[in-house]
Write an enzyme that holds these catalytic residues in place. Sequence first.
Site, PDB file in Angstrom:
ATOM      1  N   LYS A  41       0.821  -1.214   0.000  1.00  0.00           N
ATOM      2  CA  LYS A  41       0.000   0.000   0.000  1.00  0.00           C
ATOM      3  C   LYS A  41       0.857   1.267   0.000  1.00  0.00           C
ATOM      4  CE  LYS A  41      -2.006  -1.063   3.850  1.00  0.00           C
ATOM      5  NZ  LYS A  41      -1.327  -2.366   4.035  1.00  0.00           N
ATOM      6  N   GLU A  62      -1.263   5.117   6.617  1.00  0.00           N
ATOM      7  CA  GLU A  62      -1.757   4.480   7.851  1.00  0.00           C
ATOM      8  C   GLU A  62      -3.073   5.119   8.309  1.00  0.00           C
ATOM      9  OE1 GLU A  62      -0.364   1.799   8.980  1.00  0.00           O
ATOM     10  OE2 GLU A  62       1.747   1.869   8.379  1.00  0.00           O
ATOM     11  N   GLN A  93      -5.924   4.086   8.778  1.00  0.00           N
ATOM     12  CA  GLN A  93      -6.794   3.323   9.707  1.00  0.00           C
ATOM     13  C   GLN A  93      -6.662   3.822  11.149  1.00  0.00           C
ATOM     14  OE1 GLN A  93      -4.079   1.983   8.257  1.00  0.00           O
ATOM     15  NE2 GLN A  93      -2.801   1.064   9.835  1.00  0.00           N
ATOM     16  N   CYS A 113      -6.357 -19.839   5.370  1.00  0.00           N
ATOM     17  CA  CYS A 113      -5.205 -19.982   6.282  1.00  0.00           C
ATOM     18  C   CYS A 113      -5.365 -19.085   7.502  1.00  0.00           C
ATOM     19  CB  CYS A 113      -3.894 -19.684   5.566  1.00  0.00           C
ATOM     20  SG  CYS A 113      -3.476 -20.907   4.305  1.00  0.00           S
TER      21      CYS A 113
HETATM   22 ZN    ZN Z   1      -3.241 -19.413   2.457  1.00  0.00          ZN
END
Ligand code: ZN
Length: 197
Positions: free
Chosen positions: A24, A91, A93, A182
């Site tokens: 980003k 940043e 957020q 994941c």
């Molecule tokens: Zn993954």
Amino acid sequence: MFLEPHFKRSGWIEVICGSMFSGKTEELLRRLRRAKIANQKVVIFKPALDNRYATHKVVSHDANSLEAVPVVDSQQLMNLAGGYDVIGVDEAQFFDAELVQTVQQLALDGCRVIIAGLDMDFRGQPFGPIPQLLAVAEYITKLHAICQQCGHLATHSFRLSANEETIELGAQQTYEARCRSCYAEGEKKQKEVGAQG
Ligand code: ZN
């Protein structure tokens, strides 16, 4: 590839969002550098609490840096934004909710505002003012990292430590970019460990 639009009368808002390690800040710096080459007046603001590397630099993880101005809140950002053509916010957020109104006013005043920030926190929840900024922006770029577990596209920032504090600033050791499945798997494992402890 993002191409700059050309509106005549007012500015506009761009948001670059994504997980950690999705590039980003690099993308923010790329856009700002191009504007700078075109002799536009460019500034970057970042929340004063982000002092991971250096106080006056926006530093992406590849150490590609540009001078930045730390501000305590969006009011201070507004006070310092006069005279610039292009305003970067890194940043985002971590800013207060008032940022949404602030950047809209700046766009109305003719500024191009480019905002970079995490779209989700480590809990997978929308982060700070980013959801509202996405809603009011003219242009949105959602970047992805690569899942450090399986190599697919990553959308989530997985925290390896068990610290529950949301504002914990990232380094590669404490966070991993993960894909949805994941991420879910890691969360499940952490809960199991937590239940045992
Ligand atoms: Zn993954």
